[in-house]
Design a protein around this motif. Structure first.
Motif, PDB file in Angstrom:
ATOM      1  N   PRO A 129       0.832  -1.209   0.000  1.00 30.15           N
ATOM      2  CA  PRO A 129       0.000   0.000   0.000  1.00 30.15           C
ATOM      3  C   PRO A 129       0.868   1.261   0.000  1.00 30.15           C
ATOM      4  O   PRO A 129       1.860   1.340   0.721  1.00 30.15           O
ATOM      5  CB  PRO A 129      -0.799  -0.122   1.296  1.00 30.15           C
ATOM      6  N   ILE A 130       0.497   2.219  -0.826  1.00 27.97           N
ATOM      7  CA  ILE A 130       1.220   3.489  -0.922  1.00 27.97           C
ATOM      8  C   ILE A 130       0.288   4.619  -0.514  1.00 27.97           C
ATOM      9  O   ILE A 130      -0.813   4.739  -1.047  1.00 27.97           O
ATOM     10  CB  ILE A 130       1.745   3.735  -2.347  1.00 27.97           C
ATOM     11  N   VAL A 131       0.742   5.414   0.433  1.00 26.89           N
ATOM     12  CA  VAL A 131       0.015   6.613   0.848  1.00 26.89           C
ATOM     13  C   VAL A 131       0.841   7.818   0.424  1.00 26.89           C
ATOM     14  O   VAL A 131       2.006   7.938   0.807  1.00 26.89           O
ATOM     15  CB  VAL A 131      -0.221   6.642   2.364  1.00 26.89           C
ATOM     16  N   ALA A 132       0.276   8.688  -0.385  1.00 28.33           N
ATOM     17  CA  ALA A 132       0.953   9.909  -0.831  1.00 28.33           C
ATOM     18  C   ALA A 132       0.362  11.090  -0.083  1.00 28.33           C
ATOM     19  O   ALA A 132      -0.856  11.277  -0.082  1.00 28.33           O
ATOM     20  CB  ALA A 132       0.781  10.091  -2.335  1.00 28.33           C
ATOM     21  N   VAL A 133       1.216  11.864   0.578  1.00 26.42           N
ATOM     22  CA  VAL A 133       0.775  13.018   1.365  1.00 26.42           C
ATOM     23  C   VAL A 133       1.343  14.275   0.728  1.00 26.42           C
ATOM     24  O   VAL A 133       2.568  14.401   0.585  1.00 26.42           O
ATOM     25  CB  VAL A 133       1.242  12.908   2.827  1.00 26.42           C
ATOM     26  N   GLY A 138       8.003   2.304   5.233  1.00 26.57           N
ATOM     27  CA  GLY A 138       9.022   3.091   4.556  1.00 26.57           C
ATOM     28  C   GLY A 138       8.455   4.469   4.289  1.00 26.57           C
ATOM     29  O   GLY A 138       7.372   4.594   3.711  1.00 26.57           O
ATOM     30  N   MET A 139       9.164   5.508   4.732  1.00 24.80           N
ATOM     31  CA  MET A 139       8.622   6.861   4.641  1.00 24.80           C
ATOM     32  C   MET A 139       9.637   7.791   4.002  1.00 24.80           C
ATOM     33  O   MET A 139      10.823   7.740   4.303  1.00 24.80           O
ATOM     34  CB  MET A 139       8.261   7.380   6.036  1.00 24.80           C
ATOM     35  N   THR A 140       9.145   8.653   3.115  1.00 30.06           N
ATOM     36  CA  THR A 140       9.979   9.718   2.566  1.00 30.06           C
ATOM     37  C   THR A 140       9.454  11.043   3.088  1.00 30.06           C
ATOM     38  O   THR A 140       8.253  11.224   3.264  1.00 30.06           O
ATOM     39  CB  THR A 140       9.939   9.727   1.023  1.00 30.06           C
ATOM     40  N   SER A 141      10.384  11.955   3.356  1.00 29.22           N
ATOM     41  CA  SER A 141       9.991  13.287   3.821  1.00 29.22           C
ATOM     42  C   SER A 141      11.103  14.262   3.496  1.00 29.22           C
ATOM     43  O   SER A 141      12.151  13.886   2.948  1.00 29.22           O
ATOM     44  CB  SER A 141       9.725  13.282   5.328  1.00 29.22           C
ATOM     45  N   ALA A 188      14.050  14.254   0.854  1.00 29.65           N
ATOM     46  CA  ALA A 188      13.677  13.035   0.139  1.00 29.65           C
ATOM     47  C   ALA A 188      12.193  13.017  -0.182  1.00 29.65           C
ATOM     48  O   ALA A 188      11.533  11.989  -0.052  1.00 29.65           O
ATOM     49  CB  ALA A 188      14.070  11.810   0.965  1.00 29.65           C
ATOM     50  N   SER A 189      11.654  14.152  -0.609  1.00 23.36           N
ATOM     51  CA  SER A 189      10.222  14.222  -0.915  1.00 23.36           C
ATOM     52  C   SER A 189       9.953  14.107  -2.412  1.00 23.36           C
ATOM     53  O   SER A 189       8.881  14.487  -2.874  1.00 23.36           O
ATOM     54  CB  SER A 189       9.634  15.533  -0.382  1.00 23.36           C
ATOM     55  N   GLY A 190      10.914  13.576  -3.164  1.00 17.05           N
ATOM     56  CA  GLY A 190      10.774  13.471  -4.608  1.00 17.05           C
ATOM     57  C   GLY A 190      10.590  12.038  -5.082  1.00 17.05           C
ATOM     58  O   GLY A 190      10.618  11.083  -4.304  1.00 17.05           O
ATOM     59  N   PRO A 191      10.434  11.857  -6.391  1.00 13.90           N
ATOM     60  CA  PRO A 191      10.152  10.530  -6.945  1.00 13.90           C
ATOM     61  C   PRO A 191      11.300   9.537  -6.812  1.00 13.90           C
ATOM     62  O   PRO A 191      11.064   8.337  -6.691  1.00 13.90           O
ATOM     63  CB  PRO A 191       9.840  10.831  -8.412  1.00 13.90           C
ATOM     64  N   PRO A 250      13.439  -4.290   0.566  1.00 14.04           N
ATOM     65  CA  PRO A 250      12.742  -5.569   0.784  1.00 14.04           C
ATOM     66  C   PRO A 250      12.086  -5.701   2.155  1.00 14.04           C
ATOM     67  O   PRO A 250      11.427  -6.694   2.420  1.00 14.04           O
ATOM     68  CB  PRO A 250      13.866  -6.603   0.610  1.00 14.04           C
ATOM     69  N   ARG A 251      12.266  -4.704   3.054  1.00 11.51           N
ATOM     70  CA  ARG A 251      11.616  -4.784   4.364  1.00 11.51           C
ATOM     71  C   ARG A 251      10.278  -4.059   4.404  1.00 11.51           C
ATOM     72  O   ARG A 251       9.480  -4.264   5.309  1.00 11.51           O
ATOM     73  CB  ARG A 251      12.528  -4.186   5.435  1.00 11.51           C
ATOM     74  N   VAL A 252      10.031  -3.197   3.444  1.00 13.16           N
ATOM     75  CA  VAL A 252       8.877  -2.299   3.500  1.00 13.16           C
ATOM     76  C   VAL A 252       7.596  -3.036   3.113  1.00 13.16           C
ATOM     77  O   VAL A 252       7.532  -3.669   2.055  1.00 13.16           O
ATOM     78  CB  VAL A 252       9.104  -1.091   2.566  1.00 13.16           C
ATOM     79  N   ASP A 253       6.572  -2.955   3.990  1.00 17.82           N
ATOM     80  CA  ASP A 253       5.264  -3.486   3.614  1.00 17.82           C
ATOM     81  C   ASP A 253       4.191  -2.404   3.594  1.00 17.82           C
ATOM     82  O   ASP A 253       3.014  -2.705   3.375  1.00 17.82           O
ATOM     83  CB  ASP A 253       4.844  -4.643   4.535  1.00 17.82           C
ATOM     84  N   LEU A 254       4.591  -1.155   3.830  1.00 13.93           N
ATOM     85  CA  LEU A 254       3.698  -0.010   3.684  1.00 13.93           C
ATOM     86  C   LEU A 254       4.562   1.211   3.393  1.00 13.93           C
ATOM     87  O   LEU A 254       5.553   1.440   4.094  1.00 13.93           O
ATOM     88  CB  LEU A 254       2.882   0.217   4.964  1.00 13.93           C
ATOM     89  N   ALA A 255       4.201   1.969   2.372  1.00 10.10           N
ATOM     90  CA  ALA A 255       4.976   3.152   1.995  1.00 10.10           C
ATOM     91  C   ALA A 255       4.147   4.404   2.260  1.00 10.10           C
ATOM     92  O   ALA A 255       2.987   4.485   1.841  1.00 10.10           O
ATOM     93  CB  ALA A 255       5.378   3.091   0.522  1.00 10.10           C
ATOM     94  N   VAL A 256       4.752   5.360   2.974  1.00  4.32           N
ATOM     95  CA  VAL A 256       4.129   6.660   3.212  1.00  4.32           C
ATOM     96  C   VAL A 256       5.036   7.698   2.576  1.00  4.32           C
ATOM     97  O   VAL A 256       6.163   7.907   3.021  1.00  4.32           O
ATOM     98  CB  VAL A 256       3.950   6.945   4.715  1.00  4.32           C
ATOM     99  N   MET A 257       4.562   8.327   1.517  1.00  7.28           N
ATOM    100  CA  MET A 257       5.388   9.228   0.716  1.00  7.28           C
ATOM    101  C   MET A 257       4.953  10.679   0.900  1.00  7.28           C
ATOM    102  O   MET A 257       3.783  11.018   0.649  1.00  7.28           O
ATOM    103  CB  MET A 257       5.270   8.886  -0.778  1.00  7.28           C
TER     104      MET A 257
END
Length: 955
Positions: free
Chosen positions: A500-504, A529-532, A548-551, A561-568
C-alpha cells in the motif's frame, strides 16, 4: 486549423530548437502514464504551418509511412495526415514523429499532446509516451532534427542512415526477448516493475513482495545450481548417477589428453569448453585424432578456466526442453544455421538473402540472429564439397554451423506437444537433480516423439538462464507463452505484488501528517518506509538524510525488501520534475493549498499549484481513497479528479457551511473525520454514512499541546482519515494519536519543545507566510493559556528566516505576519542562499516586519543575526525565565544540539565542555563544534547584519 495564423516575418528555415527535455517516470501534470516532455521553440516556423511548406507532408510520409495510421484528434485512421494537409504547427508534428520513431522499433505507443507555453508565442510543450526513457529522449532529438531537415535540408544529414542508427541504438538499449516476455506478462497482471540497471536486471513487485529477474534467472534461482550446471562434467556425473541417459565424457587440459580421452571414449566424439555457453567452441562429430587436437584449441579459447570436455557424439536432432518450476513448459527443435539452394545464387548470396529477413539482427537484439560466415563456417561448407562462391543445386541444404544455437544463426521449430511423455519425465528429472527453477535441457535424439531409452539419445547439457526466444518466437510452429509459468513461480495466484502506498501532499503539514500516519501503522506491526523533507526512514530508522520528498526517494523505498507499507511525502518540485515515480497510490492525502513556491517553474497562481498537487489524487485507483481537507476550497474541488472514494476532514464547527456539505456527503454513505465540540472539549469523530465513532479528545493528544496547536489537530484528522482508509482498527488509530508527540525523536524540526534555563523554547521548520500564521496562532493560544498562572508577563521571542527562492513580496509578508505575534524578532538566513546575495532575504523580512510595526503590530524589536546558531544564542539572551521563544530553523539538528549544550551548561555549573552529559542521537558536541566553526567562518555575514551590505559574490 485556426484562421488567425501569424504573418510570416521571413522565409521558412530550420529554426525548430529543443529548449528543454524532461522525463516523467510516473503520473504527472500532463498524463497518467510515464512521458517525455520536450519544450521546443518554433522561431520563424510559428508562421509556417505544415500546409504552407511545399512537399513537407509528402516527404514526411515517404520517410515514415506509419504516420498514415495515426488517428490524432480525428479518431480514425489517417486523421493526422488530414491535419497535416489542412495545416498544423510543427510542434505537433514533432510529437507524432517521436511517437512513430518508437513504433518503428516495436514500441506500440499512441499517447501524446502538444500545447503552447502560456505567454510565450512559438514555444510549445510536446509530451509523448515512452517504453524506455533513453529511447524516448533519442526519438525526440531525432524528431526535431528530421522536421528541421524537411523544412530546410541539412547538409550531410542522411535520413535513412539516421533512422538505422536510431533503430540499432534502441535495440541495444531495449530488453532482450526473454526479459521482455516476462515483463509483458507481469504488466498484464498489474505487477509493477522497475529496471535496476542498464541491462536486464529488473525488480518485479514492490517492497516486501519484490522479486528480481535477470533475463531468465530469478530471485529463486540457486547459485549452487547455476555453478553445477556450468560444470558440464559434474552435471553429466550427477545425471548419470540418477540413471538418466548422458554421453560418456572426460575433462582434459591439453590437446594430448584430449586425443587420449577420445581414444578411450571411442570415435566419433564432441569437444567443447567445460564452462562455455551459446554453443561457442563446440566441435561435433570428430572422427580423427588430428581433428580432436585442432578442436581442443578452439574449445580452450572459449573456456573460462581452460578446461575442455571430450564426450561421445550422440547422433540425432537437437532439442531444447524448457523446464520451469519442475514442469515442462516448451520444447523446440533447433536447426543449425543453413541455406537452401535455388540453383541460381551462390552460398554467400544465399546467406545475404537469408540475413535480409527483418526478423534477423545482431546478437540477441531480434528474434533471429544473422548468420556469420567465419572460418568455421567456411570449413564446414568445404566439407560438404562446396566453396562460398559455388551455386548449390535447387533444394540442396548447405549447413553453416554445427550446433543449433539461435545465437549462431539457427532456427527453431516448436515441438512442445510432440514429445513422448517418457522424454518429458527425463527432462523434468534432470532439472530437479541440478536444482534449477528455470532450466534448458539439451536433448540429442533421433526423434523426440519416441522414448530415448529405446531409440538412443542423451542429455548433453543442462543450462541455467536459458533463452526464451526460440519458444516465444519459433521460426516454424506456434509460439508458447512461457513467461506465464515464470511469473506464476515468483507470484503464485493470489500472491500480492504491491505494498500500500500513501501519498501526502499540500503546502503545510505534509511531514507531520506522514509521521503521524507512520507511527499509527507502526503500532499495527507494519514495516513502514517513509519519505519526507528530512530523509528516508525505513521502519523508524533514518537511512538517508536529505530532502527526500521526490520521486527518486519514492522508488528507493519501494525497492527496499523490508517495507510493507509506503508513506510518501510528495512535494510540488518532484511532481513537476519527474512525476510521482510510481504508477499509483492507494491513498492520497491533501492537507491544504497555500501561497508558497509561487513564481517558480511556471506556477504563478494558487489554481496552478492546486493542479500540480492534484496529481496524487488523480493517481488514486477506483478501489483507493483520497483524504481531502474540506476547509480548503481548492482541495475540496479535487474530489472531481478522484476515481476512488473521498474521505473528508474538517476543523469547522457543526453549524458551518463546510460541515453542512460534509453532512450531506455522509448521508450519501461517504466518510469523514470531524470535530464535535462539547463542554469537555473537542472530540475527533469518525463518520461513515449514518454512523459516528468517537475517537479521541484533541486536548489529550500530546502533539496538540492541549489543543492549542490547531495545525496538528488538522494533521491528526488527516492521519486518522488515511489510517481509516488503510483499514486500521479504531483502537490502534486512537493509541497511535495518543502516543505521538512532537519530541525531537518522533518529529524532528516540527514544534519540538525544550526548556533552556527556565525559558520555554519551541523549534519548528516554519518557512512560509501561511505556516507563520498558523504558528503565530499557536503562540497566541499557548501563551494565553499559560499567562493565567504566570507571575509576570510572558514575552514572545521569535527567530525567523525565509528561503531565498521565494518572491520578494512573500518574504516581506513572512516578516509582517511574524511581527503581529512576537514581541521581539531575530532574523537569520539559511545556509543555502538560493542565488540571493548574503543579507538580502533578511533585509526583505525586516522590511515586512518594520512595515507591520508602523501599522501597530505587536513587535517592538527587530535584530538581524544571519548565522543560525548565533541567532539562536541571541534569542535566548533576549529571553527571561518564563518567556516563550520560537525558533524557526533551517538546520534543526544543529539547533537542537546547541540547545542541549546550553541546557547542560546551565545545569552542570563548573563542569568542562568534555564532561557535559550529552544525547548520543543528537551528537551534541560534534554538531556544536561544527556550528562554532561555521559561525567563525561567517563572521563577514554577521558584520553585514549591522549595516554593511554583502557583495553579490559572497554566496
Amino acid at each position: 486549423m485556426s484562421a488567425d495564423r501569424p504573418t510570416p516575418t521571413g522565409p521558412p528555415t530550420a529554426a525548430l530548437r529543443l529548449l528543454e527535455q524532461r522525463v516523467y517516470r510516473g503520473p504527472n501534470v500532463w498524463s497518467y502514464e510515464p512521458a517525455v516532455h520536450l519544450v521546443v521553440d518554433l522561431g520563424v516556423l510559428e508562421s509556417y504551418p505544415s500546409d504552407t511548406l511545399p512537399g513537407f507532408t509528402d516527404a514526411l510520409l515517404e520517410y515514415l509511412p506509419g504516420i498514415h495510421e495515426h488517428t490524432c484528434s480525428r479518431g480514425h485512421r489517417g486523421g493526422f495526415v488530414e491535419r497535416l494537409r489542412e495545416g498544423t504547427w510543427l510542434g505537433h508534428v514533432t510529437e507524432h514523429v517521436a511517437l512513430q520513431l518508437q513504433q518503428e522499433i516495436g514500441h506500440d505507443l499512441r499517447r501524446g499532446k502538444t500545447r503552447m507555453v502560456r505567454d510565450r508565442p512559438g514555444v510549445y510543450n510536446v509530451i509523448y509516451s515512452f517504453v524506455d526513457e533513453r529511447v524516448g529522449l533519442a526519438a525526440g532529438e531525432l524528431a526535431v532534427r528530421l522536421v528541421n531537415h524537411l523544412v530546410e535540408p541539412e547538409e550531410g544529414f542522411d535520413v535513412a542512415t539516421a533512422l538505422e542508427r536510431f533503430q540499432l541504438r534502441a535495440q541495444r538499449l531495449s530488453f532482450g526477448p526473454s526479459t521482455a516476455a516476462i515483463i509483458e506478462e507481469a504488466a498484464s497482471r498489474d505487477i509493477p516493475w522497475t529496471r535496476l540497471n542498464e541491462h536486464s536486471l529488473v525488480q518485479l513487485g514492490q517492497g516486501v513482495h519484490a522479486q528480481r529477474i535477470r533475463a531468465t534467472m530469478t530471485s529463486r534461482t540457486s547459485a549452487l545450481a547455476v555453478d553445477i550446471a556450468g560444470d558440464k562434467n559434474l552435471t553429466g556425473r550427477l545425471l548419470g548417477s540418477a540413471g538418466l541417459p548422458v554421453p560418456r565424457s572426460e575433462t582434459v587440459r591439453t590437446a594430448e589428453a584430449a586425443a587420449s580421452a577420445a581414444r578411450r571414449i571411442g570415435y566419433p566424439v564432441v569437444v567443447k569448453p567445460l564452462d562455455g555457453n551459446h554453443g561457442r567452441g563446440v566441435c561435433l562429430d570428430l572422427r580423427e585424432e588430428q581433428q580432436v587436437r585442432e578442436a581442443f584449441v578452439v574449445a580452450e579459447a572459449q573456456s573460462k578456466r581452460g578446461v575442455v570436455q571430450v564426450e561421445t557424439f550422440v547422433h540425432g536432432k537437437d532439442y531444447r526442453c524448457l523446464i520451469i518450476g519442475g514442469r515442462m513448459a516448451a520444447i523446440a527443435e533447433r536447426v543449425p544455421a543453413h541455406v537452401v539452394g535455388d540453383g541460381e545464387h551462390t552460398v554467400l548470396e544465399l546467406v545475404d538473402i537469408t540475413n535480409s529477413d527483418p526478423r534477423r539482427g545482431v546478437g540477441h537484439e531480434k528474434v533471429l540472429t544473422r548468420i556469420t560466415v567465419d572460418a568455421a563456417a567456411t570449413a564446414l561448407v568445404r566439407e560438404q564439397g562446396l566453396a562460398l562462391d559455388d551455386v548449390p543445386a535447387r533444394e540442396q541444404v548447405v549447413r553453416l554451423a554445427q550446433t543449433g544455437n539461435m545465437s549462431t544463426g539457427g532456427i527453431s521449430v516448436d515441438r512442445t506437444f510432440d514429445a513422448h511423455p517418457e522424454n518429458v519425465e527425463i527432462a523434468e528429472e534432470a532439472a530437479r537433480l541440478i536444482g534449477l527453477d528455470v532450466a534448458g535441457i539439451d536433448f540429442i535424439c533421433p526423434d523426440i516423439t519416441a522414448p530415448v531409452r529405446e531409440t538412443g539419445g542423451a542429455i548433453c547439457e543442462v543450462n541455467a538462464a536459458p533463452g526464451f526466444r526460440m519458444h516465444t518466437h519459433p521460426t516454424v510452429g506456434e509460439p508458447q507463452f512461457i513467461a506465464k509459468p515464470v511469473v506464476d513461480l515468483l507470484f503464485p495466484p493470489g500472491t500480492p505484488s504491491r505494498v500500500p502506498i500513501v501519498a501526502v501532499t499540500g503546502t503545510n503539514g505534509k511531514t507531520t501528517t506522514s509521521r503521524m500516519l507512520a507511527h499509527i501503522m507502526k503500532g499495527l506491526g507494519r514495516k513502514v518506509g517513509m519519505t519526507s523533507t528530512d530523509g528516508i526512514v525505513i521502519d523508524e530508522r533514518l537511512v538517508i538524510k536529505a530532502d527526500a520528498s521526490g520521486p527518486r526517494s519514492a522508488r528507493m523505498v519501494l525497492q527496499n525488501p523490508r517495507v510493507d507499507l509506503a508513506v510518501m511525502e510528495v512535494a510540488r518540485g518532484g511532481i513537476l520534475r519527474e512525476g510521482l515515480g510510481y504508477d499509483r497510490n492507494d491513498v492520497a492525502v491533501v492537507t491544504n493549498i497555500q501561497p508558497d513556491h509561487l513564481g517558480m517553474r511556471g506556477i504563478n497562481t494558487l489554481e496552478q499549484l492546486a493542479a500540480v498537487k492534484a496529481v496524487v489524487v488523480e493517481a488514486v485507483p477506483r478501489n483507493g481513497f483520497a483524504v481531502l481537507n474540506a476547509d480548503d476550497a481548492l482541495v475540496r474541488a479535487m474530489r472531481r479528479r478522484c476515481s476512488g472514494t473521498v474521505i473528508w476532514f474538517s476543523l469547522e464547527p457543526p453549524d458551518s457551511p463546510v460541515r453542512q456539505f460534509i453532512d450531506e456527503q455522509c448521508r450519501r454513505g461517504r466518510r469523514a473525520v470531524v470535530l464535535e465540540p462539547s463542554d469537555r472539549g473537542e472530540m475527533i469523530v469518525l463518520r461513515q454514512g449514518r454512523r459516528s465513532m468517537p475517537l479521541a479528545w484533541t486536548h489529550l493528544l500530546p502533539s496538540t499541546f492541549g489543543g492549542a496547536a490547531r495545525m496538528n489537530v488538522a494533521n491528526a484528522l488527516a492521519a486518522t482519515g488515511a489510517a481509516f482508509a488503510l483499514d486500521a482498527p479504531l483502537h490502534d488509530i486512537r493509541q497511535g494519536l495518543r502516543t505521538f508527540s512532537t519530541s525531537y525523536y518522533q518529529s524532528p524540526g516540527r514544534l519540538n519543545r525544550i526548556d533552556v534555563d527556565h525559558v520555554e523554547v519551541f523549534v519548528d521548520y516554519c518557512h512560509n507566510p501561511p505556516g507563520m500564521r498558523m504558528l503565530g496562532d499557536f503562540v497566541e493560544s499557548y501563551v494565553t493559556r499559560r499567562q493565567g498562572s504566570a507571575e509576570h508577563r510572558i514575552s514572545r521571542i521569535g527567530m525567523i528566516g525565509a528561503a531565498g527562492d521565494r518572491r520578494d513580496d512573500d518574504i516581506r509578508e513572512l516578516g509582517a505576519i511574524a511581527a503581529e505575534h512576537f514581541d521581539a524578532l531575530i532574523i537569520r538566513e539559511d545556509d543555502n542562499l538560493r542565488r540571493r546575495p548574503a543579507g538580502e532575504s533578511a533585509r526583505l523580512v525586516r522590511e515586512g516586519a518594520e512595515e507591520a510595526m508602523r501599522g501597530g503590530a505587536r513587535c517592538r524589536q527587530v535584530d538581524t543575526v544571519l548565522d543560525e546558531i548565533a541567532a539562536v544564542r541571541h534569542a535566548l539572551v533576549l529571553a527571561n525565565p518564563g518567556d516563550v521563544t520560537v525558533l524557526c530553523v533551517d538546520q534543526h539538528a544543529k539547533v537542537l544540539a546547541e540547545l542541549e549544550a546550553l541546557t547542560h551548561r546551565a545545569t552542570a555549573g563548573s563542569r568542562t565542555d568534555e564532561e557535559q552529559p550529552g544525547d548520543p542521537d543528537l551528537d551534541a558536541r560534534a554538531l556544536r563544534h561544527q556550528a562554532t566553526a561555521a559561525a567563525s567562518a561567517d563572521d563577514t555575514r554577521l558584520r553585514a547584519a549591522v549595516g554593511s551590505p554583502a557583495e553579490p559574490g559572497d554566496e
